[in-house]
Design a protein around this motif. Structure first.
Motif, PDB file in Angstrom:
ATOM      1  N   ASN A 238       0.878  -1.162   0.000  1.00  0.00           N
ATOM      2  CA  ASN A 238       0.000   0.000   0.000  1.00  0.00           C
ATOM      3  C   ASN A 238       0.916   1.212   0.000  1.00  0.00           C
ATOM      4  OD1 ASN A 238      -1.984  -1.926   2.056  1.00  0.00           O
ATOM      5  ND2 ASN A 238      -2.713  -1.159   0.107  1.00  0.00           N
ATOM      6  N   LEU A 239       0.732   2.056  -0.988  1.00  0.00           N
ATOM      7  CA  LEU A 239       1.582   3.225  -1.183  1.00  0.00           C
ATOM      8  C   LEU A 239       0.746   4.491  -1.132  1.00  0.00           C
ATOM      9  CD1 LEU A 239       3.424   1.784  -4.298  1.00  0.00           C
ATOM     10  CD2 LEU A 239       4.368   1.902  -2.004  1.00  0.00           C
ATOM     11  N   GLN A 240       1.347   5.570  -0.678  1.00  0.00           N
ATOM     12  CA  GLN A 240       0.731   6.881  -0.789  1.00  0.00           C
ATOM     13  C   GLN A 240       1.290   7.509  -2.050  1.00  0.00           C
ATOM     14  OE1 GLN A 240       1.805   8.423   3.172  1.00  0.00           O
ATOM     15  NE2 GLN A 240      -0.333   9.079   3.293  1.00  0.00           N
ATOM     16  N   LEU A 241       0.407   7.875  -2.963  1.00  0.00           N
ATOM     17  CA  LEU A 241       0.787   8.568  -4.182  1.00  0.00           C
ATOM     18  C   LEU A 241       0.523  10.051  -3.957  1.00  0.00           C
ATOM     19  CD1 LEU A 241       1.583   8.695  -7.176  1.00  0.00           C
ATOM     20  CD2 LEU A 241      -0.815   8.223  -7.733  1.00  0.00           C
ATOM     21  N   HIS A 242       1.592  10.797  -3.745  1.00  0.00           N
ATOM     22  CA  HIS A 242       1.502  12.232  -3.470  1.00  0.00           C
ATOM     23  C   HIS A 242       1.533  12.986  -4.794  1.00  0.00           C
ATOM     24  CE1 HIS A 242       2.449  11.671   0.852  1.00  0.00           C
ATOM     25  NE2 HIS A 242       3.149  10.653   0.397  1.00  0.00           N
TER      26      HIS A 242
ATOM     27  N   LYS B 151       0.310  18.666  -2.012  1.00  0.00           N
ATOM     28  CA  LYS B 151      -0.988  19.051  -1.463  1.00  0.00           C
ATOM     29  C   LYS B 151      -1.936  17.862  -1.318  1.00  0.00           C
ATOM     30  CE  LYS B 151      -1.167  23.798  -3.180  1.00  0.00           C
ATOM     31  NZ  LYS B 151      -1.963  24.731  -3.989  1.00  0.00           N
ATOM     32  N   ASN B 152      -1.827  16.881  -2.194  1.00  0.00           N
ATOM     33  CA  ASN B 152      -2.789  15.769  -2.207  1.00  0.00           C
ATOM     34  C   ASN B 152      -2.075  14.427  -2.147  1.00  0.00           C
ATOM     35  OD1 ASN B 152      -4.838  17.688  -2.735  1.00  0.00           O
ATOM     36  ND2 ASN B 152      -4.440  17.546  -4.924  1.00  0.00           N
ATOM     37  N   PHE B 153      -2.776  13.420  -1.662  1.00  0.00           N
ATOM     38  CA  PHE B 153      -2.287  12.051  -1.805  1.00  0.00           C
ATOM     39  C   PHE B 153      -3.473  11.095  -1.854  1.00  0.00           C
ATOM     40  CE2 PHE B 153      -2.580  12.100   2.834  1.00  0.00           C
ATOM     41  CZ  PHE B 153      -3.052  10.841   3.125  1.00  0.00           C
ATOM     42  N   HIS B 154      -3.212   9.956  -2.463  1.00  0.00           N
ATOM     43  CA  HIS B 154      -4.191   8.869  -2.555  1.00  0.00           C
ATOM     44  C   HIS B 154      -3.467   7.590  -2.166  1.00  0.00           C
ATOM     45  CE1 HIS B 154      -6.910  11.447  -4.845  1.00  0.00           C
ATOM     46  NE2 HIS B 154      -5.849  11.834  -5.500  1.00  0.00           N
TER      47      HIS B 154
END
Length: 140
Positions: free
Chosen positions: A92-96, A109-112
């Motif tokens: 599981n990765l955070q895509l910034h 500003k965002n991540f998914h």
């Protein structure tokens, strides 16, 4: 890359609603976006996993993005020793995204959350063949 079907995301969110009562359940569905990486050797898998353990920054279509490791689920683990169990590594990765530079520092500003499934080519090939065999047996 594959998007999870909407009804499956709703089912997953319903499941999380009882486990994470202080949070919005939909925020905890971490595999809405899913991809598969197929490696040709165990060494290639190890090398990739070492690299992804560190933050990884790159550009896509001229926009800075960063991947951060959030969780690893090792399905090669000896604690799950059932011989018929499928083996891979789920990340599981955070895509910034949406980067801005402030005082020489890049901030996002965002991540998914996204899921990356890391497979060994031979194990994946065996599993795909087993799935076909199972479907023939079930339909018979």
């Amino acid at each position: 890359m594959k998007l999870r079907r909407n009804h499956r995301s709703v089912e997953a969110a319903d499941d999380y609603a009882t486990r994470f009562v202080d949070l919005i359940a939909e925020c905890n569905v971490v595999d809405v976006i899913r991809a598969r990486l197929v490696c040709s050797s165990g060494t290639q898998m190890k090398d990739f996993l070492k690299k992804i353990a560190e933050d990884y920054e790159t550009e896509i279509d001229g926009q800075k993005v960063k991947l951060t490791l959030a969780r690893v689920k090792n399905k090669f683990s000896s604690k799950d020793s059932d011989p018929s169990r499928f083996r891979n590594v789920l990340l599981n990765l955070q895509l910034h995204s949406n980067a801005v530079t402030e005082n020489g520092q890049t901030k996002y500003k965002n991540f998914h959350f996204v899921e990356l499934q890391v497979h060994h080519k031979l194990i994946l090939k065996f599993n795909d063949a087993a799935l076909v065999a199972r479907s023939v047996i079930v339909s018979w």
